[in-house]
Scaffold this motif. Structure first.
Motif, PDB file in Angstrom:
ATOM      1  N   SER A 164      21.486  52.056  39.255  1.00  0.00           N
ATOM      2  CA  SER A 164      22.193  50.770  39.326  1.00  0.00           C
ATOM      3  C   SER A 164      23.073  50.702  40.561  1.00  0.00           C
ATOM      4  CB  SER A 164      23.034  50.559  38.056  1.00  0.00           C
ATOM      5  OG  SER A 164      24.070  51.522  37.971  1.00  0.00           O
ATOM      6  N   MET A 165      23.689  51.842  40.950  1.00  0.00           N
ATOM      7  CA  MET A 165      24.510  51.867  42.162  1.00  0.00           C
ATOM      8  C   MET A 165      23.651  51.632  43.409  1.00  0.00           C
ATOM      9  SD  MET A 165      27.720  52.220  41.405  1.00  0.00           S
ATOM     10  CE  MET A 165      27.304  51.021  40.133  1.00  0.00           C
ATOM     11  N   THR A 166      22.435  52.209  43.371  1.00  0.00           N
ATOM     12  CA  THR A 166      21.509  52.000  44.485  1.00  0.00           C
ATOM     13  C   THR A 166      21.137  50.531  44.616  1.00  0.00           C
ATOM     14  OG1 THR A 166      20.610  54.228  44.166  1.00  0.00           O
ATOM     15  CG2 THR A 166      19.278  52.684  45.448  1.00  0.00           C
ATOM     16  N   LEU A 167      20.920  49.876  43.491  1.00  0.00           N
ATOM     17  CA  LEU A 167      20.592  48.452  43.508  1.00  0.00           C
ATOM     18  C   LEU A 167      21.754  47.633  44.054  1.00  0.00           C
ATOM     19  CD1 LEU A 167      18.773  48.023  40.055  1.00  0.00           C
ATOM     20  CD2 LEU A 167      17.729  47.979  42.340  1.00  0.00           C
ATOM     21  N   MET A 168      22.976  47.972  43.641  1.00  0.00           N
ATOM     22  CA  MET A 168      24.141  47.226  44.100  1.00  0.00           C
ATOM     23  C   MET A 168      24.309  47.341  45.607  1.00  0.00           C
ATOM     24  SD  MET A 168      25.444  45.717  41.461  1.00  0.00           S
ATOM     25  CE  MET A 168      23.761  45.542  40.861  1.00  0.00           C
ATOM     26  N   GLU A 169      24.022  48.541  46.127  1.00  0.00           N
ATOM     27  CA  GLU A 169      24.157  48.749  47.562  1.00  0.00           C
ATOM     28  C   GLU A 169      23.101  47.981  48.345  1.00  0.00           C
ATOM     29  OE1 GLU A 169      23.936  52.934  47.979  1.00  0.00           O
ATOM     30  OE2 GLU A 169      25.940  53.313  47.136  1.00  0.00           O
ATOM     31  N   SER A 170      21.996  47.652  47.682  1.00  0.00           N
ATOM     32  CA  SER A 170      20.913  46.920  48.343  1.00  0.00           C
ATOM     33  C   SER A 170      21.164  45.421  48.382  1.00  0.00           C
ATOM     34  CB  SER A 170      19.584  47.192  47.619  1.00  0.00           C
ATOM     35  OG  SER A 170      19.306  48.582  47.577  1.00  0.00           O
ATOM     36  N   LEU A 171      22.126  44.963  47.612  1.00  0.00           N
ATOM     37  CA  LEU A 171      22.411  43.531  47.556  1.00  0.00           C
ATOM     38  C   LEU A 171      23.240  43.097  48.757  1.00  0.00           C
ATOM     39  CD1 LEU A 171      23.352  43.153  43.784  1.00  0.00           C
ATOM     40  CD2 LEU A 171      21.278  42.302  44.882  1.00  0.00           C
ATOM     41  N   PRO A 172      23.112  41.836  49.164  1.00  0.00           N
ATOM     42  CA  PRO A 172      23.979  41.314  50.229  1.00  0.00           C
ATOM     43  C   PRO A 172      25.436  41.372  49.790  1.00  0.00           C
ATOM     44  CG  PRO A 172      22.105  39.863  49.866  1.00  0.00           C
ATOM     45  CD  PRO A 172      22.075  40.869  48.771  1.00  0.00           C
ATOM     46  N   SER A 173      26.309  41.741  50.700  1.00  0.00           N
ATOM     47  CA  SER A 173      27.725  41.892  50.347  1.00  0.00           C
ATOM     48  C   SER A 173      28.334  40.576  49.870  1.00  0.00           C
ATOM     49  CB  SER A 173      28.497  42.422  51.560  1.00  0.00           C
ATOM     50  OG  SER A 173      28.350  41.537  52.669  1.00  0.00           O
ATOM     51  N   SER A 174      27.892  39.451  50.430  1.00  0.00           N
ATOM     52  CA  SER A 174      28.432  38.155  50.016  1.00  0.00           C
ATOM     53  C   SER A 174      28.054  37.836  48.564  1.00  0.00           C
ATOM     54  CB  SER A 174      27.925  37.054  50.942  1.00  0.00           C
ATOM     55  OG  SER A 174      26.504  37.004  50.927  1.00  0.00           O
ATOM     56  N   THR A 175      26.819  38.153  48.185  1.00  0.00           N
ATOM     57  CA  THR A 175      26.380  37.920  46.798  1.00  0.00           C
ATOM     58  C   THR A 175      27.134  38.806  45.835  1.00  0.00           C
ATOM     59  OG1 THR A 175      24.155  37.327  47.544  1.00  0.00           O
ATOM     60  CG2 THR A 175      24.404  37.961  45.238  1.00  0.00           C
ATOM     61  N   LEU A 176      27.303  40.057  46.202  1.00  0.00           N
ATOM     62  CA  LEU A 176      28.012  41.002  45.340  1.00  0.00           C
ATOM     63  C   LEU A 176      29.467  40.592  45.162  1.00  0.00           C
ATOM     64  CD1 LEU A 176      27.646  43.621  43.774  1.00  0.00           C
ATOM     65  CD2 LEU A 176      28.305  44.880  45.822  1.00  0.00           C
ATOM     66  N   MET A 177      30.106  40.171  46.244  1.00  0.00           N
ATOM     67  CA  MET A 177      31.509  39.752  46.161  1.00  0.00           C
ATOM     68  C   MET A 177      31.664  38.496  45.312  1.00  0.00           C
ATOM     69  SD  MET A 177      34.185  38.919  49.265  1.00  0.00           S
ATOM     70  CE  MET A 177      34.075  40.629  49.817  1.00  0.00           C
ATOM     71  N   MET A 178      30.744  37.542  45.475  1.00  0.00           N
ATOM     72  CA  MET A 178      30.801  36.317  44.682  1.00  0.00           C
ATOM     73  C   MET A 178      30.660  36.629  43.196  1.00  0.00           C
ATOM     74  SD  MET A 178      28.304  32.971  44.797  1.00  0.00           S
ATOM     75  CE  MET A 178      28.583  32.749  46.546  1.00  0.00           C
ATOM     76  N   SER A 179      29.739  37.509  42.855  1.00  0.00           N
ATOM     77  CA  SER A 179      29.528  37.876  41.453  1.00  0.00           C
ATOM     78  C   SER A 179      30.752  38.567  40.874  1.00  0.00           C
ATOM     79  CB  SER A 179      28.307  38.785  41.318  1.00  0.00           C
ATOM     80  OG  SER A 179      27.134  38.128  41.723  1.00  0.00           O
ATOM     81  N   GLN A 180      31.343  39.479  41.662  1.00  0.00           N
ATOM     82  CA  GLN A 180      32.525  40.201  41.178  1.00  0.00           C
ATOM     83  C   GLN A 180      33.692  39.252  40.937  1.00  0.00           C
ATOM     84  OE1 GLN A 180      33.008  43.117  44.278  1.00  0.00           O
ATOM     85  NE2 GLN A 180      31.769  44.652  43.209  1.00  0.00           N
ATOM     86  N   VAL A 181      33.896  38.319  41.863  1.00  0.00           N
ATOM     87  CA  VAL A 181      34.992  37.351  41.706  1.00  0.00           C
ATOM     88  C   VAL A 181      34.780  36.499  40.468  1.00  0.00           C
ATOM     89  CG1 VAL A 181      36.057  35.296  42.702  1.00  0.00           C
ATOM     90  CG2 VAL A 181      35.590  37.273  44.148  1.00  0.00           C
ATOM     91  N   MET A 182      33.556  36.030  40.244  1.00  0.00           N
ATOM     92  CA  MET A 182      33.268  35.170  39.097  1.00  0.00           C
ATOM     93  C   MET A 182      33.398  35.919  37.781  1.00  0.00           C
ATOM     94  SD  MET A 182      30.073  32.901  40.584  1.00  0.00           S
ATOM     95  CE  MET A 182      29.939  31.914  39.085  1.00  0.00           C
ATOM     96  N   VAL A 183      32.899  37.159  37.728  1.00  0.00           N
ATOM     97  CA  VAL A 183      32.956  37.944  36.492  1.00  0.00           C
ATOM     98  C   VAL A 183      34.396  38.312  36.149  1.00  0.00           C
ATOM     99  CG1 VAL A 183      32.347  40.131  35.404  1.00  0.00           C
ATOM    100  CG2 VAL A 183      30.608  38.826  36.629  1.00  0.00           C
ATOM    101  N   PHE A 184      35.124  38.870  37.131  1.00  0.00           N
ATOM    102  CA  PHE A 184      36.509  39.270  36.865  1.00  0.00           C
ATOM    103  C   PHE A 184      37.394  38.049  36.616  1.00  0.00           C
ATOM    104  CE2 PHE A 184      35.180  43.219  39.069  1.00  0.00           C
ATOM    105  CZ  PHE A 184      35.541  44.120  38.072  1.00  0.00           C
ATOM    106  N   GLY A 185      37.105  36.942  37.284  1.00  0.00           N
ATOM    107  CA  GLY A 185      37.849  35.711  37.031  1.00  0.00           C
ATOM    108  C   GLY A 185      37.643  35.220  35.608  1.00  0.00           C
ATOM    109  N   LEU A 186      36.386  35.283  35.129  1.00  0.00           N
ATOM    110  CA  LEU A 186      36.091  34.881  33.754  1.00  0.00           C
ATOM    111  C   LEU A 186      36.800  35.786  32.757  1.00  0.00           C
ATOM    112  CD1 LEU A 186      34.509  33.219  31.645  1.00  0.00           C
ATOM    113  CD2 LEU A 186      32.620  34.834  31.938  1.00  0.00           C
ATOM    114  N   PHE A 187      36.737  37.113  32.971  1.00  0.00           N
ATOM    115  CA  PHE A 187      37.393  38.040  32.053  1.00  0.00           C
ATOM    116  C   PHE A 187      38.907  37.818  32.035  1.00  0.00           C
ATOM    117  CE2 PHE A 187      33.885  41.507  32.257  1.00  0.00           C
ATOM    118  CZ  PHE A 187      33.145  40.770  31.341  1.00  0.00           C
ATOM    119  N   ALA A 188      39.502  37.591  33.203  1.00  0.00           N
ATOM    120  CA  ALA A 188      40.943  37.362  33.267  1.00  0.00           C
ATOM    121  C   ALA A 188      41.322  36.094  32.509  1.00  0.00           C
ATOM    122  CB  ALA A 188      41.393  37.263  34.722  1.00  0.00           C
TER     123      ALA A 188
END
Length: 326
Positions: A199-223
């Motif tokens: 899973s870490m290998t897959l995350m590293e293969s993703l575009p940084s902009s997509t990964l950052m957008m997903s992290q912001v949306m997920v953590f924003g929802l949890f908060a």
């Protein structure tokens, strides 16, 4: 056309009414009318204890055989003026001023049964704003002063929370669909470390902009979810469906440990592990929870047993902190 039932109540040697059946049930649910109060309506031979007529429940469903044993010593303590009783049958009004020993007022003003305050009647029932918002339907389950949330409302709230989570990870999911993902690596329970590394290998293969957008949306929802759960006892799904988590004993907002520790974080870990192993197992456990709740008199599933909470129709009074004197 069938006549509307006119119900009269009495407490502490004072009579009040008439009220309609729906109004009585609202006052029973809110605790304004007690089971030890006395009640009379057409069809009853004499005054009877409310609890005897409702089988000690906080809802009254009149039948053709409402004739339980009556405690005459209690009933004989109620002062009822014959003139007022006859007047109630003629014009459906009762003069309570005589019972309170005060000068009689105009007919459009009456006294509150429990507080003896003067008020202008609103559909002949004295209720606070929060109680007015909480209409009790015939098929509702009432426990004390709360109305249990219907099972389908709880299922809908869970589905809405799931939908919000899917929307939050949607950029990540769309990016993963464009990659050649080996999903079998996530199904090997005995080699979780390999699944994590993959899973870490897959995350590293993703575009940084997509990964950052997903992290912001997920953590924003949890908060956002944590804020609403902590402050109101409601996830976003429960907020939308108008239901809330309350303590089984106090019927008010549970402690932080129950809300966040047991019912939120612990359940999140449990379901995250279940869905990691196989999505089917996670849905089975959710189905078991709601099946248990549907068979319970208080709609208690294993989530509720674990946290000692109830899920009820939301009411602003549930957010009021319990005073030390209560």
């Amino acid at each position: 056309m069938q006549a509307i039932m006119q119900i009269f109540l009495a407490r502490n040697n004072v009579q009040a009414g008439p009220y309609q059946l729906e109004q009585l049930n609202i006052m029973l649910a809110s605790g304004e009318v007690l089971l030890d109060d006395l009640m009379w309506h057409e069809g009853l031979a004499q005054w009877q204890r409310v609890g005897d007529l409702t089988n000690n429940q906080t809802v009254y469903r009149p039948t053709s055989a409402n004739t339980p044993e009556v405690n005459d010593s209690i009933i004989n303590n109620v002062t009822v003026f014959l003139e007022d009783t006859n007047k109630a049958k003629d014009d459906k009004s009762v003069s309570l001023d005589r019972l309170y020993g005060k000068p009689e007022r105009p007919k459009n003003v009456k006294a509150d049964m429990t507080t003896n305050r003067h008020q202008t009647p609103h559909n002949n029932v004295s209720l606070n704003k929060s109680t007015l918002k909480k209409a009790v339907a015939d098929n509702d389950k009432v426990v004390g002063n709360v109305v249990l949330a219907p099972i389908m409302s709880r299922v809908l709230a869970t589905a809405l929370n799931g939908l919000l989570y899917i929307l939050a990870i949607l950029p990540l999911v769309m990016a993963l669909t464009k990659m050649d993902v080996d999903y079998t690596k996530f199904q090997n329970i005995q080699d979780m470390d390999a699944a994590y590394q993959y899973s870490m290998t897959l995350m590293e293969s993703l575009p940084s902009s997509t990964l950052m957008m997903s992290q912001v949306m997920v953590f924003g929802l949890f908060a956002l979810q944590l804020v609403f759960i902590t402050m109101r006892g409601q996830s976003l799904g429960k907020l939308i469906t108008g239901i809330r988590v309350v303590d089984q004993t106090t019927h008010r907002l549970p402690s932080f440990i129950k809300l966040i520790g047991t019912r939120t974080l612990l359940l999140f870990i449990i379901y995250n592990l279940l869905f990691s192993f196989t999505s089917f197992l996670g849905f089975v456990i959710i189905a078991i929870h709601y099946y248990m709740a549907s068979k319970s008199p208080e709609n208690i599933g294993w989530h509720d047993k674990l946290a000692k909470t109830l899920v009820v129709k939301a009411d602003s009074s549930q957010l009021v902190k319990k005073s030390k004197s209560e």
